[in-house]
Design a protein around this motif. Structure first.
Motif, PDB file in Angstrom:
ATOM      1  N   LYS A   1       0.733  21.274  30.178  1.00 15.34           N
ATOM      2  CA  LYS A   1       1.892  20.388  30.369  1.00 15.34           C
ATOM      3  C   LYS A   1       1.749  19.539  31.631  1.00 15.34           C
ATOM      4  O   LYS A   1       2.382  18.499  31.757  1.00 15.34           O
TER       5      LYS A   1
ATOM      6  N   LEU B   1       2.872  20.858  21.997  1.00 16.01           N
ATOM      7  CA  LEU B   1       2.802  21.817  23.097  1.00 16.01           C
ATOM      8  C   LEU B   1       4.227  22.083  23.541  1.00 16.01           C
ATOM      9  O   LEU B   1       4.683  21.605  24.565  1.00 16.01           O
ATOM     10  N   ALA B   2       4.922  22.825  22.676  1.00 14.66           N
ATOM     11  CA  ALA B   2       6.345  23.063  22.936  1.00 14.66           C
ATOM     12  C   ALA B   2       6.530  23.952  24.139  1.00 14.66           C
ATOM     13  O   ALA B   2       7.177  23.585  25.093  1.00 14.66           O
ATOM     14  N   GLY B   3       5.896  25.123  24.088  1.00  9.63           N
ATOM     15  CA  GLY B   3       5.929  26.054  25.221  1.00  9.63           C
ATOM     16  C   GLY B   3       7.314  26.276  25.788  1.00  9.63           C
ATOM     17  O   GLY B   3       8.302  25.767  25.311  1.00  9.63           O
ATOM     18  N   GLY B   4       7.343  27.087  26.833  1.00 10.75           N
ATOM     19  CA  GLY B   4       8.559  27.240  27.635  1.00 10.75           C
ATOM     20  C   GLY B   4       9.746  27.793  26.873  1.00 10.75           C
ATOM     21  O   GLY B   4       9.731  27.991  25.675  1.00 10.75           O
ATOM     22  N   THR B   5      10.740  28.072  27.625  1.00 13.45           N
ATOM     23  CA  THR B   5      11.957  28.622  27.048  1.00 13.45           C
ATOM     24  C   THR B   5      13.186  27.875  27.513  1.00 13.45           C
ATOM     25  O   THR B   5      14.300  28.282  27.289  1.00 13.45           O
ATOM     26  N   GLY B   6      12.964  26.801  28.211  1.00 11.65           N
ATOM     27  CA  GLY B   6      14.102  26.079  28.766  1.00 11.65           C
ATOM     28  C   GLY B   6      14.885  25.356  27.716  1.00 11.65           C
ATOM     29  O   GLY B   6      14.573  25.308  26.549  1.00 11.65           O
ATOM     30  N   GLY B   7      15.986  24.838  28.185  1.00 14.85           N
ATOM     31  CA  GLY B   7      16.858  24.142  27.268  1.00 14.85           C
ATOM     32  C   GLY B   7      16.339  22.848  26.876  1.00 14.85           C
ATOM     33  O   GLY B   7      16.745  22.170  26.011  1.00 14.85           O
TER      34      GLY B   7
ATOM     35  N   GLU C   1       9.810  21.980  33.306  1.00 14.36           N
ATOM     36  CA  GLU C   1      10.198  23.353  33.646  1.00 14.36           C
ATOM     37  C   GLU C   1       9.548  23.732  34.984  1.00 14.36           C
ATOM     38  O   GLU C   1       9.315  22.881  35.824  1.00 14.36           O
TER      39      GLU C   1
ATOM     40  N   LEU D   1       4.301  15.318  24.555  1.00 13.76           N
ATOM     41  CA  LEU D   1       3.791  16.678  24.369  1.00 13.76           C
ATOM     42  C   LEU D   1       4.246  17.260  23.035  1.00 13.76           C
ATOM     43  O   LEU D   1       3.619  18.160  22.493  1.00 13.76           O
TER      44      LEU D   1
ATOM     45  N   GLY E   1      19.317  25.924  25.926  1.00 14.52           N
ATOM     46  CA  GLY E   1      19.074  25.709  24.498  1.00 14.52           C
ATOM     47  C   GLY E   1      19.682  24.425  23.982  1.00 14.52           C
ATOM     48  O   GLY E   1      19.744  24.207  22.771  1.00 14.52           O
TER      49      GLY E   1
ATOM     50  N   ASP F   1      -0.238  27.711  31.281  1.00 16.17           N
ATOM     51  CA  ASP F   1       0.709  26.655  30.894  1.00 16.17           C
ATOM     52  C   ASP F   1       0.429  25.341  31.632  1.00 16.17           C
ATOM     53  O   ASP F   1       1.341  24.549  31.894  1.00 16.17           O
TER      54      ASP F   1
END
Lengths: 275, 356
Positions: free
Chosen positions: A95, A269-275, B139, B109, B96, A92
């Motif tokens: 980013k 490059l969305a990636g991640g799971t954060g909000g 993140e 990005l 979310g 990752d």
């Protein structure tokens, strides 16, 4: 200056990645094992001594290394390229890198450049791992070379192998970018390699369409390998010129790289799971 | 319910009286009456120390209708942002809510489905200008675990558009407290050390604007304190810091401004001090409670409610004498009246109706 700095960053990453040293170590061990095996047999069995005369001494060993590269070299090129390109997705780290530059092209081309450098380093390691111990052992055992070898022809063979490796680098770059992973790059790269070797000789039309037989044709014509040339012409059912095979190679490599580059540049490059 | 409202007093910015903060830049563009008047007449805003008409020239972050859709799902929906230069802006929202997607869009990005955004006066797709002026941690910062901390910084330095001299790197590592571990592989670092290395990486090009996504995630209290201090120092140096965080207490301590998003939509934006001031309530220690509530219910604007042993109402200081007279007149004993400002957590829950 900036592209060189990117390449320097890639070199640092490639140089310090343990997986790359493992791969190079495996490659180097093939040469050492070969030397040990052949020299022992030649020392014990005089009948094999004649065979060793056309394999072990310099410059004959260069021809033998080329055959080794045909298999191990391609696999290593695919593995190294997949690691160089795909690991940024796995870790990752894109980013952290992409916002640092105005565009993504520099990253793409430096990755391709590093992959090709890795191929060259891989070839050099294999050559060194065979040439140095074989030459020394042959001299120690008093094995004299039999017949002559034209270095120019051997050089042609290596150039052809580089073109073949370049093709698999392009396949793997594309696969790693599309699948966003090292594993995907290796799997698809090896898949294309084995699939081509099986399918390409099935029909002349397939042989002419896929790059596999064209790569063999380049190998045969550049290294002057008459036996290989015969096999290739049987597959094509005709003679195919060096220029035609080179054009097919260029077409495939360009198409793969342009597709990979376009995909890399446009994709989120969305990636991640954060909000 | 005691403790739901803290007794922290928050002072309003020096250029604005508390009474100015009667409205917020909410979704749909709701401003206070005085703000609307000032903006329509081109007077300097009370919320920001510069003319709002010149926002595009002076704002650190400006977004209009920023939207990102993944198929039918809108991760971010019509987001408007205005973050002034030099602010430490907290970006809050439940999981979310679209915080990271927003930051990824602002950093180029992820391509927005629609809408526009500018950073430091440059369109977000003008990466040539922005890549050296903007630093970010998105993140959990990601590194090459087989490289040392120093080597990771070398890679990021060489990957930057503007040359970063390698001799600067030890000073950066020193600044984030990693000088002693600079030669160790990042694979051996704790999460807190990775966060600090991430901040060092974000500072490589000496950026004017910093995006920090959950910068204290995984840090122990001492580490959190260090990072908060560092953010304060960065702001003192004139940088704008945009901090996405779940730590409401941290935001309350560090941030001057705040943006709250929920389900991809902005709920509210403005200075932290005025957000808290907006939630100010009077605590009435009265008995009997039901009788007091009956008196106060005659005035719906007071939004009277019983919590614990007190009645809470939304009223200004000037209304206290009349209220006390009315209560006493109705036979209610008044033991005390206190003005309370809620915690940021309390306000956040009020505004989002959910957990942080």
């Amino acid at each position: 200056m900036s592209p060189w700095l990117l390449l320097r960053a890639e070199w640092l990453k490639a140089r310090k990645r343990p997986m790359h040293w493992v791969l190079l170590g495996l490659l180097a061990s093939t040469g050492l094992l070969f030397t040990l095996f052949v020299s022992t047999r030649a020392w014990m069995d005089p009948a094999l001594r004649e065979r060793a005369r056309v394999m072990m001494p310099w410059p004959h060993i260069l021809e033998h290394v080329l055959h080794v590269l045909q298999f191990f070299g391609r696999v290593t090129a695919i593995s190294l390229t997949a690691s160089i390109v795909g690991s940024e997705y796995g870790l990752d780290t894109w980013k952290m890198l992409l916002p640092r530059r105005s565009g993504r092209s520099g990253f793409f081309w430096s990755k391709l450049g590093m992959s090709l450098i890795a191929v060259v380093v891989g070839i050099a390691v294999v050559v060194a791992s065979f040439v140095i111990p074989c030459s020394l052992t042959a001299r120690l055992l008093g094995i004299e070379p039999a017949g002559g070898v034209e270095l120019q022809v051997v050089g042609g063979g290596y150039a052809a192998f580089f073109l073949e490796a370049f093709f698999y680098v392009a396949v793997t770059v594309f696969a790693a970018v599309v699948t966003r992973s090292t594993f995907g790059g290796i799997l698809l790269g090896l898949g294309v390699m084995f699939f081509q070797d099986i399918v390409a000789y099935a029909h002349p039309l397939i042989a002419l369409t896929l790059p596999a037989v064209h790569l063999r044709n380049l190998q045969a014509l550049l290294s002057g390998d008459a036996q290989l040339l015969e096999q290739v012409q049987m597959a094509f059912k005709d003679e195919v010129s060096l220029g035609t095979s080179a054009a097919v190679w260029l077409l495939y490599v360009s198409a793969l790289l342009v597709a990979a580059f376009t995909h890399f540049r446009r994709r989120d490059l969305a990636g991640g799971t954060g909000g | 319910m005691s403790g739901a409202f803290s007794t922290i007093r928050v002072s309003a910015p020096s250029n604005a009286s508390a009474s100015t903060f009667t409205g917020w830049v909410e979704a749909g563009g709701l401003y206070s009456t005085s703000e609307k008047r000032k903006r329509s007449q081109g007077e300097p805003s009370s919320h920001f120390p510069y003319d709002a008409r010149r926002m595009s020239e002076t704002a650190a972050i400006e977004a209009r209708g920023l939207t990102k859709r993944y198929g039918a799902v809108a991760a971010v929906q019509g987001l408007d942002l205005d973050v002034r230069r030099g602010a430490v802006c907290g970006f809050l929202g439940p999981n979310g809510a679209g915080k990271t997607t927003t930051i990824r869009m602002l950093l180029g990005l992820v391509k927005p489905s629609s809408g526009t955004a500018r950073l430091l006066g440059h369109a977000i797709d003008d990466r040539r200008e922005l890549c050296t002026k903007v630093g970010a941690i998105i993140e959990t910062p990601a590194f090459y675990p087989f490289l040392s901390g120093a080597d990771n910084l070398r890679v990021f330095a060489d990957s930057s558009a503007a040359p970063v001299p390698h001799p600067r790197l030890p000073a950066l590592l020193e600044r984030v407290g990693l000088a002693d571990r600079a030669r160790d592989k990042v694979g051996t670092y704790s999460l807190g050390m990775k966060q600090r290395l991430g901040i060092a990486a974000a500072l490589l090009t000496d950026p004017q604007l910093l995006f920090l996504d959950e910068p204290t995630n995984g840090l122990d209290p001492a580490g959190m304190h260090e990072v908060r201090t560092l953010i304060g120092t960065l702001a003192q140096e004139g940088r704008t810091v945009f901090v996405s965080s779940h730590q409401l207490g941290e935001v309350e301590q560090v941030c001057t401004d705040i943006v709250i998003v929920q389900a991809g939509v902005k709920k509210l934006q403005g200075p932290v001090a005025s957000l808290l001031e907006e939630g100010r309530r009077l605590e009435l220690q009265v008995a009997p409670l039901d009788k007091a509530l009956a008196v106060l219910s005659a005035h719906p604007a007071l939004e009277a409610r019983v919590e614990g042993n007190a009645v809470w109402i939304k009223a200004g200081r000037e209304e206290v004498p009349a209220l006390v007279r009315a209560l006493v007149g109705a036979g209610v004993d008044v033991f005390g009246v206190a003005s309370r400002v809620p915690s940021l957590e309390r306000r956040f829950l009020e505004l989002t109706g959910g957990a942080p």
